[in-house]
Write a protein that holds these residues in place. Structure first.
Motif, PDB file in Angstrom:
ATOM      1  N   GLY A  67      -0.856   9.812  -1.631  1.00  0.00           N
ATOM      2  CA  GLY A  67      -1.838   8.788  -1.308  1.00  0.00           C
ATOM      3  C   GLY A  67      -1.396   7.950  -0.118  1.00  0.00           C
ATOM      4  N   ASP A  68      -1.239   6.632  -0.323  1.00  0.00           N
ATOM      5  CA  ASP A  68      -0.847   5.745   0.770  1.00  0.00           C
ATOM      6  C   ASP A  68       0.656   5.488   0.822  1.00  0.00           C
ATOM      7  OD1 ASP A  68      -3.310   5.487   1.735  1.00  0.00           O
ATOM      8  OD2 ASP A  68      -3.792   3.606   0.735  1.00  0.00           O
ATOM      9  N   ASN A  69       1.426   6.124  -0.071  1.00  0.00           N
ATOM     10  CA  ASN A  69       2.852   5.809  -0.144  1.00  0.00           C
ATOM     11  C   ASN A  69       3.704   6.979   0.319  1.00  0.00           C
ATOM     12  OD1 ASN A  69       2.637   3.182  -1.461  1.00  0.00           O
ATOM     13  ND2 ASN A  69       1.709   4.391  -3.069  1.00  0.00           N
ATOM     14  N   LEU A  70       4.815   6.640   0.986  1.00  0.00           N
ATOM     15  CA  LEU A  70       5.763   7.651   1.448  1.00  0.00           C
ATOM     16  C   LEU A  70       7.102   7.412   0.772  1.00  0.00           C
ATOM     17  CD1 LEU A  70       3.724   7.416   4.035  1.00  0.00           C
ATOM     18  CD2 LEU A  70       5.572   8.494   5.227  1.00  0.00           C
ATOM     19  N   LEU A  71       7.736   8.502   0.323  1.00  0.00           N
ATOM     20  CA  LEU A  71       9.066   8.414  -0.278  1.00  0.00           C
ATOM     21  C   LEU A  71      10.083   8.741   0.808  1.00  0.00           C
ATOM     22  CD1 LEU A  71      10.357   8.023  -3.082  1.00  0.00           C
ATOM     23  CD2 LEU A  71      10.333  10.452  -3.351  1.00  0.00           C
ATOM     24  N   ILE A  72      11.008   7.783   1.052  1.00  0.00           N
ATOM     25  CA  ILE A  72      11.907   7.889   2.199  1.00  0.00           C
ATOM     26  C   ILE A  72      13.350   7.908   1.723  1.00  0.00           C
ATOM     27  CG2 ILE A  72      12.655   6.751   4.312  1.00  0.00           C
ATOM     28  CD1 ILE A  72       9.930   7.390   4.716  1.00  0.00           C
TER      29      ILE A  72
END
Lengths: 164, 82, 109
Positions: free
Chosen positions: A129-134
């Motif tokens: 969705g709108d979130n990125l895992l970094i």
């Protein structure tokens, strides 16, 4: 709209053909134009699905700025990683954090994720969705808002104009 | 001069091979294979420059495409099986 | 022209070596991916462009190969990182924070 995206795709394919063959011989050019025409006719639908924006002078200018900043960040990233590898004690402080993005279309998110992968110390693991895992090799902020400000903001202000 | 560049590239490949033999988990080995494939693409272009053969560029381009697809396939397999 | 291309190629090969060293030395799979992505992307790009500068008639094709590597290398490494995250490879002992469990549940506060 349809004719415009057909034209962009046709010019792109012709440019790739010219760099691959690297001659202006008549036979090569004829085959290239023919193949590009057929491919562009059959692939226009997929090209529209990608959601690439229409060109304008402002967007091209921002795109060139974006390329310059991206190259500067890539070189900084390499010096940073080289320092961390060559240092005998390896000054790393890794962790996995989440950031938020305001971009809407899929291709804009893909460009943002690739840019984050190439910038100093950060690496995109997943998008939902709108979130990125970094994954961050030197964690400076665990909070989602501060991490967004440090990692994503410098690219997003350009990408918002280019894909807006 | 060229021999130094070849030594650097060869050392990089040997270190990745050691990691591939040693690597405790499967993703470690996959990462080592991916790094080796990228280094080999650059090595093929450089060998084409040393031997003055233009055809090596085509070999390198096809190699880059094939290893990209191969690594994607390995990653899909690690994620949820075939 | 020959000297400039040689210098660019030399910097590229040094970065390729550093990428291999990073893959060998760093402690867990995510840190190895960091070194394996960044150093090899710039290293391969500079090596290939340097060959193109040394042989000017090859320049456009080497530029095409370089741009192809610049576009595809982050994608394949991202796929590997996502696979190792989903298959549950643990982080190393130096790690300070791990939010991947919150991410899978959809809690982003």
């Amino acid at each position: 709209m349809k004719f415009k995206s057909f034209l962009y795709l046709f010019i792109l394919l012709i440019l790739i053909w010219l760099t691959l063959t690297s001659t202006f011989h008549l036979q090569e050019l004829t085959v290239g134009i023919l193949v590009s025409f057929i491919l562009a006719l059959s692939l226009t639908e997929n090209y529209i699905d990608l959601g690439l924006p229409a060109l304008s002078a402002k967007k091209i200018m921002f795109f060139i700025f974006y390329i310059v900043i991206l190259f500067k960040e890539i070189i900084m990233a390499n010096l940073d990683v080289a320092y961390r590898i060559l240092h005998p004690k390896m000054p790393i402080k890794p962790g996995i954090v989440i950031i938020r993005t305001g971009l809407k279309s899929d291709i804009a998110k893909m460009v943002l994720a690739n840019s984050i992968t190439l910038t100093p110390g950060t690496f995109t693991l997943d998008i939902l969705g709108d979130n990125l895992l970094i994954h961050w090799i030197n964690v400076k902020a665990e909070n989602i808002d501060e991490a967004t400000k440090i990692i994503g903001e410098k690219f997003e202000k350009y990408l918002r104009v280019i894909f807006g | 001069m060229n021999i130094f560049f070849l030594v650097f590239i060869g050392l990089g490949i040997i270190l990745c091979l050691l990691r591939m033999i040693k690597g405790p988990t499967t993703p470690d080995r996959a990462v080592a294979v991916d790094t080796i494939s990228t280094i080999t693409t650059a090595l093929l272009v450089f060998l084409g420059f040393i031997f003055k053969r233009y055809i090596y560029l085509d070999v390198s381009l096809v190699y880059a495409v094939l290893t990209f697809i191969g690594v994607i396939a390995i990653a899909r397999y690690l994620e949820k099986g075939i | 022209m020959h000297l400039a291309g040689g210098i660019v190629t030399g910097i590229g090969t040094i970065f390729l070596f550093l990428g291999g060293l990073g893959v060998f030395r760093l402690p867990d799979v995510y840190n190895r991916l960091q070194a394996g992505t960044k150093c090899t992307t710039l290293g391969a790009f500079l090596t290939i462009i340097g060959v193109g500068i040394m042989e000017p008639s090859w320049f456009w094709k080497t530029l095409l190969i370089g741009i192809f590597i610049l576009l595809t290398n982050p994608i394949s490494n991202h796929a590997l990182g996502r696979a190792s995250c989903k298959s549950g490879v643990p982080l190393c002992k130096k790690s300070v924070v791990n939010k991947s469990k919150d991410f899978c549940k959809g809690e982003t506060k």
